[in-house]
Design an enzyme around this catalytic site. Structure first.
Site, PDB file in Angstrom:
ATOM      1  N   GLY A   1      -1.548   4.445  -4.503  1.00 59.25           N
ATOM      2  CA  GLY A   1      -2.278   3.210  -4.754  1.00 59.25           C
ATOM      3  C   GLY A   1      -1.542   1.962  -4.328  1.00 59.25           C
ATOM      4  O   GLY A   1      -0.793   1.981  -3.344  1.00 59.25           O
TER       5      GLY A   1
ATOM      6  N   GLY B   1      -5.215   1.644   5.245  1.00 57.84           N
ATOM      7  CA  GLY B   1      -4.554   0.338   5.163  1.00 57.84           C
ATOM      8  C   GLY B   1      -5.457  -0.776   5.677  1.00 57.84           C
ATOM      9  O   GLY B   1      -5.464  -1.886   5.118  1.00 57.84           O
ATOM     10  N   ASP B   2      -6.222  -0.485   6.726  1.00 56.45           N
ATOM     11  CA  ASP B   2      -7.116  -1.500   7.289  1.00 56.45           C
ATOM     12  C   ASP B   2      -8.274  -1.790   6.333  1.00 56.45           C
ATOM     13  O   ASP B   2      -8.697  -2.941   6.194  1.00 56.45           O
ATOM     14  CB  ASP B   2      -7.646  -1.046   8.655  1.00 56.45           C
TER      15      ASP B   2
ATOM     16  N   SER C   1       0.865  -1.190   0.000  1.00 57.32           N
ATOM     17  CA  SER C   1       0.000   0.000   0.000  1.00 57.32           C
ATOM     18  C   SER C   1       0.896   1.233   0.000  1.00 57.32           C
ATOM     19  O   SER C   1       1.794   1.367   0.829  1.00 57.32           O
ATOM     20  CB  SER C   1      -0.943  -0.024   1.198  1.00 57.32           C
TER      21      SER C   1
END
Lengths: 301, 301
Positions: B218, B244-245, B213
């Site tokens: 992107g 990110g999660d 990530s």
């Protein structure tokens, strides 16, 4: 008695950087709030004590567990809200503090506490009413509690500030212990602004006696017909946070025992100094207390 | 799955003053930790999910209560230690963060969790293993859990950093999602330092596929025989904390559904962007997700 207790957290960090992210190297948790400090000091002195007030939620549960670990007897009224936290971030220079607002208290919870308090009065010899009022508790809460105590023959010490202090005085507490700043908030521009004028104002508002805590300058006490000054025999360095609470502890014990004023004030000054010498609020250094007590001098003012 | 969850506190203050004392005007509490954010995003998308990991003490109880209030199904293994807190102090400019260390975990508690995890695998279609390891949990914990999942036919996504990531890769996770900084920690000075080299290193350490990530740039994905790049169609402003999660949530769902790579990556990019557009980590903005999904472009690299 503590209506707005807290879970006090102390975070150790290397250096606090504004808008930075910090890994906390150590976390200390302790029961917080003036009344819990008073109870802690009296318990450490071997006096029988019962801590009461309002506690709620997971944070309240943690406070209950920490009191039990310290073996301080407690009987709090449960509330639905979450007891507040305070966070003190200590770096190598000083501390940065964050104080959560208190939890909302419903009229029913307040009524339940008043009933609980009435029950506790049956076995009480003195009550110390300490600290701020959480949202929802009536601003004249301390006047109500002081009157209930007096009706039950139980003397009371009041240690609070602002509107809670102003309204509380109307209940005619046996003793009120403001510090210099809390006292200034009672005075009007017409007053001289000195602590003597503030203490006189507290008496005229209803207090039966006033003890003003003046940090390293000691105590000034005023009743209807007497005034006293009491100064510590030496300057102590340390943590002044709990000194006022240790003072209240000594005053409550002395009120219970009908200790004469000079002895009462000397004890309060020595115990306050012993709190400065201890690392945590709610604790006193026994050696400092023993050493200073005989050396404190009290004079009529 | 979150072995080191937290109670995330956000304090609102006017301005943070170093070594000052602050009255907090508002307190927000939410379940914290990467795995709980992943569970929260999947739950918001209507996917069946079960949050697990380790929780203890009054703070752990508060996390459990908050998950229940959000109706997120959870089955955590209890530990004797106190689940950590994080405190973010938000002023008008930015935020200052304080992260407590995780609680100690005993060998018996870790063994109990491993047994619990084995039981949960029977009904699982995919597992996401997220975040740091608290003290006492073996550094190769993720390798152990990934192998157990694989033995039960359950694919796994690993999202962690540092030693936990390095050792976890040996368990051969189906997918690992480092960000650029986490990936750099895997590379040696001999590597070029670019994310392609880091992703190749993660494959050689055991990962079956790597999705890097790269924030607003992107995703970069690498498998044994393919590489892809996927970039959001527009730049979003907002809170990047939970992006990110949200990406891991999309990847876990896609792994469960055997979604082809281009679709999987497009979904992960759109959902990450939708997390940036939502005010809190663990939430996504549905409108942004719907709007961006058809516009994301994926190309073989």
């Amino acid at each position: 008695m503590t209506l707005n207790p807290a879970l006090d957290l102390t975070y150790r960090v290397g250096e606090l950087v504004r808008h930075g992210t910090h890994r906390v190297s150590a976390v200390a948790e302790r029961p917080g709030g003036k009344g819990l400090n008073v109870a802690g000091v009296l318990h450490a002195l071997g006096e029988p004590v019962l801590a009461t007030g309002l506690l709620g939620g997971a944070t309240g549960g943690r406070v209950t567990a920490l009191l039990a670990a310290d073996a301080v007897p407690a009987a709090f009224t449960p509330i639905a809200g979450e007891t507040r936290r305070t966070v003190a971030v200590a770096d190598d220079v000083s501390a940065t503090g964050f104080w959560e607002p208190g939890p909302p208290v419903t009229p029913g919870e307040w009524a339940a506490f008043v009933a609980h308090f009435r029950g506790l009065l049956r076995d009480a010899d003195v009550v110390a009413l300490c600290g701020s009022l959480p949202p929802g508790v009536p601003v004249d809460a301390y006047a109500t509690l002081v009157r209930l105590a007096a009706a039950g023959g139980v003397p009371s010490v009041l240690d609070t500030s602002g509107a809670a202090l102003r309204h509380g005085l109307a209940g005619r507490p046996d003793l009120v212990k403001p510090n210099a700043a809390e006292l200034r908030a009672l005075t009007t521009p017409a007053d001289t602004g000195r602590h003597e004028a503030g203490a006189a104002r507290a008496l005229s508002c209803g207090a039966r006696a006033v003890v003003v805590s003046r940090g390293p300058d000691g105590l000034f006490a005023l009743t209807r017909d007497q005034a006293w000054r009491c100064v510590p025999p030496e300057r102590l360095t340390g943590n002044p946070t709990g000194a006022g609470d240790a003072c209240v502890a000594a005053l409550a014990r002395g009120l219970r025992d009908r200790t004469p004023w000079p002895e009462l004030l000397a004890d309060a000054v020595a115990l306050s100094a012993a709190a400065v010498a201890a690392p945590l609020a709610g604790a006193v250094d026994p050696e400092t207390y023993r050493r200073l007590l005989p050396a404190v001098r009290v004079r009529a003012a």
